[in-house]
Design an enzyme around this catalytic site. Structure first.
Site, PDB file in Angstrom:
ATOM      1  N   CYS A 344       0.791  -1.232   0.000  1.00 56.69           N
ATOM      2  CA  CYS A 344       0.000   0.000   0.000  1.00 56.69           C
ATOM      3  C   CYS A 344       0.827   1.289   0.000  1.00 56.69           C
ATOM      4  O   CYS A 344       0.591   2.161  -0.838  1.00 56.69           O
ATOM      5  CB  CYS A 344      -0.981   0.018   1.163  1.00 56.69           C
ATOM      6  SG  CYS A 344      -1.258  -1.540   1.976  1.00 56.69           S
ATOM      7  N   ARG A 373       6.836 -11.179   5.399  1.00 56.19           N
ATOM      8  CA  ARG A 373       6.400 -10.914   6.773  1.00 56.19           C
ATOM      9  C   ARG A 373       7.009 -11.958   7.672  1.00 56.19           C
ATOM     10  O   ARG A 373       6.987 -13.143   7.345  1.00 56.19           O
ATOM     11  CB  ARG A 373       4.872 -10.998   6.891  1.00 56.19           C
ATOM     12  CG  ARG A 373       4.173  -9.880   6.173  1.00 56.19           C
ATOM     13  CD  ARG A 373       2.679  -9.939   6.370  1.00 56.19           C
ATOM     14  NE  ARG A 373       2.041  -9.028   5.433  1.00 56.19           N
ATOM     15  CZ  ARG A 373       0.735  -8.987   5.180  1.00 56.19           C
ATOM     16  NH1 ARG A 373      -0.073  -9.820   5.811  1.00 56.19           N
ATOM     17  NH2 ARG A 373       0.246  -8.128   4.319  1.00 56.19           N
ATOM     18  N   GLN A 391       0.812 -11.172  -3.119  1.00 57.01           N
ATOM     19  CA  GLN A 391      -0.620 -10.900  -3.063  1.00 57.01           C
ATOM     20  C   GLN A 391      -1.148 -10.540  -4.444  1.00 57.01           C
ATOM     21  O   GLN A 391      -0.423  -9.971  -5.251  1.00 57.01           O
ATOM     22  CB  GLN A 391      -0.886  -9.708  -2.138  1.00 57.01           C
ATOM     23  CG  GLN A 391      -0.502  -9.944  -0.696  1.00 57.01           C
ATOM     24  CD  GLN A 391      -0.624  -8.660   0.115  1.00 57.01           C
ATOM     25  OE1 GLN A 391      -0.110  -7.614  -0.273  1.00 57.01           O
ATOM     26  NE2 GLN A 391      -1.310  -8.746   1.228  1.00 57.01           N
ATOM     27  N   ASP A 393      -2.826  -7.993  -5.156  1.00 57.82           N
ATOM     28  CA  ASP A 393      -3.173  -6.793  -4.409  1.00 57.82           C
ATOM     29  C   ASP A 393      -3.584  -5.677  -5.355  1.00 57.82           C
ATOM     30  O   ASP A 393      -3.075  -5.587  -6.469  1.00 57.82           O
ATOM     31  CB  ASP A 393      -1.918  -6.359  -3.628  1.00 57.82           C
ATOM     32  CG  ASP A 393      -2.245  -5.410  -2.499  1.00 57.82           C
ATOM     33  OD1 ASP A 393      -3.439  -5.246  -2.191  1.00 57.82           O
ATOM     34  OD2 ASP A 393      -1.304  -4.842  -1.925  1.00 57.82           O
ATOM     35  N   HIS A 395      -5.133  -1.332  -5.093  1.00 56.50           N
ATOM     36  CA  HIS A 395      -5.683  -0.217  -4.341  1.00 56.50           C
ATOM     37  C   HIS A 395      -6.473   0.654  -5.287  1.00 56.50           C
ATOM     38  O   HIS A 395      -5.982   1.016  -6.344  1.00 56.50           O
ATOM     39  CB  HIS A 395      -4.561   0.569  -3.665  1.00 56.50           C
ATOM     40  CG  HIS A 395      -3.834  -0.263  -2.645  1.00 56.50           C
ATOM     41  ND1 HIS A 395      -2.682  -0.944  -2.938  1.00 56.50           N
ATOM     42  CD2 HIS A 395      -4.158  -0.565  -1.362  1.00 56.50           C
ATOM     43  CE1 HIS A 395      -2.308  -1.629  -1.869  1.00 56.50           C
ATOM     44  NE2 HIS A 395      -3.182  -1.423  -0.900  1.00 56.50           N
ATOM     45  N   LYS A 475     -14.891  -2.887   6.744  1.00 61.79           N
ATOM     46  CA  LYS A 475     -14.310  -3.740   5.708  1.00 61.79           C
ATOM     47  C   LYS A 475     -15.264  -4.867   5.337  1.00 61.79           C
ATOM     48  O   LYS A 475     -16.179  -5.200   6.093  1.00 61.79           O
ATOM     49  CB  LYS A 475     -12.990  -4.342   6.197  1.00 61.79           C
ATOM     50  CG  LYS A 475     -13.162  -5.328   7.335  1.00 61.79           C
ATOM     51  CD  LYS A 475     -11.842  -5.991   7.735  1.00 61.79           C
ATOM     52  CE  LYS A 475     -12.048  -6.771   9.039  1.00 61.79           C
ATOM     53  NZ  LYS A 475     -10.820  -7.234   9.649  1.00 61.79           N
ATOM     54  N   HIS A 521      -8.315  -1.033  -0.165  1.00 65.85           N
ATOM     55  CA  HIS A 521      -7.326  -2.115  -0.289  1.00 65.85           C
ATOM     56  C   HIS A 521      -8.143  -3.340  -0.643  1.00 65.85           C
ATOM     57  O   HIS A 521      -9.057  -3.685   0.093  1.00 65.85           O
ATOM     58  CB  HIS A 521      -6.634  -2.432   1.026  1.00 65.85           C
ATOM     59  CG  HIS A 521      -6.026  -1.250   1.716  1.00 65.85           C
ATOM     60  ND1 HIS A 521      -4.674  -1.041   1.753  1.00 65.85           N
ATOM     61  CD2 HIS A 521      -6.586  -0.233   2.413  1.00 65.85           C
ATOM     62  CE1 HIS A 521      -4.420   0.057   2.453  1.00 65.85           C
ATOM     63  NE2 HIS A 521      -5.560   0.557   2.863  1.00 65.85           N
TER      64      HIS A 521
END
Ligand SMILES: [Zn+2]
Ligand SMILES: [Zn+2]
Length: 648
Positions: A344, A373, A391, A393, A395, A475, A521
Site C-alpha cells: 500500500c 512478513r 498478493q 493486491d 488499491h 471492511k 485495499h
C-alpha cells in the site's frame, strides 16, 4: 434493595434486585429454563450464570440449543478439564494457557517427557471421569496478592507470570472445576457434567514456545476437538481424515510442485510443475484485472524505514517486518530498510507523482506484490502460511461517493473469479465501526452504507460483524467454503481514509481545491501461495484441466510406438496442451500408476494397434475404463479443455 430492569428478547421488561445472577433470573422465569440454562447474553456479552448483573441490561438465557455459546462453553470447559486431568495424572506438570480455537481448544503444558499417543488416551479417560463426576464449577474474584501467593506456593511459574501481565485495573477471576483451579476470564458451565462426554477427542501434540517467544521454554501443546454430540464429532473426524488425504504438503510432494528447506523457512522453492500452476493462475488474474480497468504497477522490495514510519507500519507492525541494514557508501551510520510487508505505501507513492484531478478517479492500481512478513516458526504451515508471498493486491483511489460503485464492481469481479476457479459457495462478512475509532459518525454512516449497499446491489447479502472493523473504516471479507466444508477467508475489501492522510495523497476536486482520496485495499485470492494450497486441497490435487501442471502423458506400450508417441506429443503441444512423452521401457500399468499418483488428468497409451489406426487409448484420472479416440478428436477435445474459463 435497589432494582434494575432487564429487557428480554421478546421485549418484556422485568425488575430484579441489583446483583441478580442469570441463574436466578432463569429460575424466576421457569424452573425448567433454570435447569436447561448454560449461560446468558447480557448486553451482547457472553455471561456466566453465576456473575451478578449490576445495571439495566438486555438479557437472554442460553441453552444447549444456542450453538455459538454452547460450543464455546463445551470447548472452554474441556480445556480446564484436560488441564485438571493432566495434573491429576502427572502432578509435576506445569500449566500455562489453554484457549478455545476452531472446532476445539488447546492447552500448553511444561513437562520434561513428551506426551505419547498412549498418554492422550489416558488423559481422555480421566477427562471422562471428571465429566461423569458432575463436579461443580465455581468462580471468585481474587486480589493480585492472593493469586500470586497461591501460584507461587504451588510452583506454577507460568501462572505467576500471567498474573503479572494482567493490567492493574482488571479483575483477577478464578475458576474451579471441582477442586482444580485456574485463572480465567470465563464464562463456564455450572458443573462438569454439562460437557457431552462422548463428543470430544484429543487429536495431537505439538511443540509451542511459551508466549510464542523462541527464547522462552518449549512447551507441549495438546489439541482437542469437541462438539455438541457424537455425530458432529464423527463428521468432523471424517473431514479431518479427508483433509489429511488432501494435505497440500503431501500432494505437493507427490505432484512434485514445490519444496521448502531449513535455509529459507516459510519460503517456497517452486518446482516446474508448481510454478506452472502459479503462472497460469497469475496470467488468468492479470487478464481479469485488465478487463476490469486496473493498471498494473510494480514497486520496490527493500524500502527505507522513513516510509514505514510515515505509513505507521514501523510503529504498529515492526515485529512482523524483516529489517535490512546496509552500510551505504559515505553514510555515518547503517541505513535501515525493511522488506515490504505490504504494497500500500508504495502505491501511494505512485499516486503522488504528478497532480491528480477528480477526473482521474477512480484509479485502480494493481500489483502482484511480493511481500515478506516475519511469522513465528510455529505459525508456518506448508505454502498456506509463509514468510514470503505474493498478493493479488490492488488499491482503488477514489472519492467517498465512488466507494459504493467501486465496491460493487469488486464483488462482481470476485464472484466471477471464484466461480471460474470452482468455488460456488462463499459468503460476505461486513465488519463495522469498533468502539475505539477515528472519524465522525457521519463519515462512518456513509462508509458502512456504501459497503452494505454494494453487497446488496451485487446480489450478495452480508453477515454483519458489529465492532469488528478497523479503527479507521469498515471492511468486507469474503469466505470460501471448500469441497469438504472448510472455510477459508480469501478476499478482502478494506476501506481506508487513513493512509492517504498519513502519506499526504491528494487530488484537485471540481471546486479547484485539494481533497484527500479514499483508498480501497482489495485482494481476491489473498496470496497466490495460500490460494494454490487451497486449490490443491479443494480439488484433492485433481485440478481443473486448464490449471493442471501436467495435463497429458503420452505413454508407449512398446518401443516401436515411440515415433507415433512423439508425433502425438507434438500435435498436442502445438494445440496449447501441456503434454509429455513417457517412452521408458516399463510396463504400461506401471506408467499409469505412477502418473495417476502425480495426478495427471489424461494418460494416452499407444501400442502397435494405435500406431496402425492412428488412434490413442485414453485413460482419465479416477476412471479404470479406457476409450479409443482418433488423434484428431483427442487433440480437439484437449485443446478446448486447456483453455482457461475466460477464454472459452
Ligand atoms: Zn476458562
Ligand atoms: Zn493495501
Amino acid at each position: 434493595m435497589a432494582q434494575i430492569s432487564l429487557t428480554f428478547p421478546d421485549g418484556n421488561i422485568r425488575n430484579f434486585d441489583v446483583g441478580v445472577t442469570p441463574a436466578q433470573v432463569a429460575q424466576a422465569i421457569a424452573p425448567s429454563l433454570a435447569k436447561a440454562a448454560i449461560s446468558a447474553m447480557v448486553d451482547g456479552q457472553h455471561w456466566d450464570l453465576q456473575w451478578p448483573i449490576h445495571s439495566d441490561a438486555r438479557i437472554s438465557i442460553n441453552t444447549m440449543k444456542d450453538d455459538g455459546p454452547a460450543l464455546e462453553l463445551i470447548r472452554h470447559d474441556l480445556a480446564h478439564i484436560m488441564a485438571r486431568a493432566v495434573q491429576e495424572i502427572w502432578p509435576d506438570v506445569k500449566v500455562t494457557i489453554g484457549p478455545v480455537r476452531d472446532y476445539g481448544w488447546f492447552y500448553d503444558f511444561d513437562r520434561a517427557e513428551p506426551f505419547t499417543p498412549d498418554d492422550l488416551g489416558q488423559i481422555e479417560a480421566k477427562m471422562k471421569q471428571i465429566i461423569n463426576a458432575r463436579d461443580p464449577v465455581r468462580t471468585e474474584i481474587w486480589s493480585r496478592a492472593d493469586a500470586l501467593a497461591y501460584y507461587e506456593s504451588r510452583g506454577e511459574p507460568y501462572k505467576v507470570e500471567l498474573v503479572h501481565k494482567i493490567p492493574e485495573d482488571q479483575d483477577l477471576r478464578m475458576y474451579w472445576h471441582g477442586d482444580w483451579q485456574d485463572l480465567c476470564r470465563g464464562p463456564h458451565f455450572q458443573h462438569t457434567g454439562q460437557v457431552p462426554a462422548d463428543a470430544f477427542k484429543l487429536t495431537h501434540v505439538a511443540g509451542a514456545y511459551w508466549l510464542g517467544d523462541a527464547s522462552r521454554p518449549m512447551l507441549q501443546r495438546i489439541y482437542g476437538v469437541a462438539f455438541k454430540n457424537r455425530d458432529d464429532l464423527k463428521a468432523h473426524m471424517t473431514m479431518l481424515e479427508e483433509a489429511a488425504k488432501r494435505d497440500h504438503r503431501k500432494l505437493g510432494r507427490e505432484m512434485n510442485l514445490f519444496h521448502m528447506q531449513e535455509e529459507a523457512p516459510g519460503q517456497i522453492f517452486w518446482h516446474p510443475n508448481g510454478w506452472t500452476i502459479y503462472t497460469t493462475l497469475q496470467d488468468y488474474m492479470r487478464r481479469q484485472q485488465r478487463r476490469d480497468g486496473y493498471v498494473e504497477v510494480n514497486t520496490p522490495q527493500v524500502v527505507n524505514r522513513k516510509l514505514w514510519e510515515a505509513s505507521g507500519h514501523w510503529e504498529n507492525y515492526r515485529e512482523n517486518m524483516f529489517i535490512v541494514e546496509v552500510d551505504e557508501e559515505g553514510a555515518r551510520e547503517k541505513v535501515v530498510n525493511a522488506l515490504k510487508p505490504m504494497n500500500c505505501p508504495c502505491h501511494v507513492q505512485i499516486f503522488n507523482v504528478g497532480l491528480k484531478s477528480y477526473r482521474d478517479l477512480p484509479i485502480r492500481m494493481a500489483e502482484f506484490g511480493s511481500c515478506a512478513r516475519y511469522e513465528p516458526s510455529g505459525a508456518l504451515h506448508g505454502i498456506m502460511r509463509v514468510r514470503g508471498f505474493t498478493q493479488d493486491d490492488a488499491h482503488v483511489f477514489c472519492t467517498l461517493d465512488q466507494v459504493e460503485a467501486e465496491s460493487k464492481k469488486f464483488i462482481e469481479f470476485l464472484a466471477k473469479i471464484y466461480s471460474d476457479l470452482g468455488f460456488d459457495k462463499w459468503r460476505v462478512k461486513l465488519s463495522t465501526r469498533p468502539e475505539k475509532r477515528v472519524g465522525s459518525d457521519e463519515i462512518w454512516d456513509k462508509m458502512e452504507a456504501a459497503l452494505a449497499n454494494a453487497c446488496m446491489a451485487a446480489g450478495y447479502p452480508y453477515e454483519l460483524f458489529p465492532g469488528e472493523g478497523a479503527f479507521y473504516a469498515p471492511k468486507l471479507e469474503f469466505v470460501l467454503t471448500d469441497a469438504i466444508g472448510r472455510d477459508w477467508q480469501c478476499g478482502t475489501l478494506q476501506l481506508d481514509p487513513n493512509l492517504p492522510e498519513r502519506l499526504d495523497a491528494s487530488y484537485i476536486g471540481e471546486d479547484g481545491a485539494k481533497h484527500r482520496p479514499f483508498m480501497l485495499h482489495r485482494a481476491c485470492l489473498g496470496s497466490f501461495e495460500r490460494f494454490i494450497g487451497i486449490l490443491i486441497e479443494n480439488h484433492a490435487g485433481k485440478l481443473p484441466f486448464w490449471l493442471a501442471p501436467r495435463q497429458v502423458v503420452v505413454a508407449s506400450i512398446v518401443s516401436d510406438a515411440d515415433p507415433f508417441v512423439e508425433e502425438v506429443v507434438t500435435a498436442l503441444t502445438l494445440a496449447g496442451v501441456r503434454a509429455e512423452a513417457d517412452m521408458r521401457n516399463e510396463k504400461i500399468n506401471y506408467k499409469v500408476r505412477e502418473h495417476s499418483v502425480g495426478k495427471v488428468p489424461v494418460i494416452l497409451a499407444i501400442g502397435m494397434k494405435e500406431v496402425e489406426e492412428r488412434t490413442v487409448s485414453v485413460r482419465r484420472l479416477g476412471e479404470t475404463r479406457t476409450e479409443t479416440m482418433t488423434l484428431e478428436a483427442i487433440v480437439a477435445e484437449l485443446s478446448a479443455a486447456a483453455l482457461p474459463p475466460d477464454m472459452r
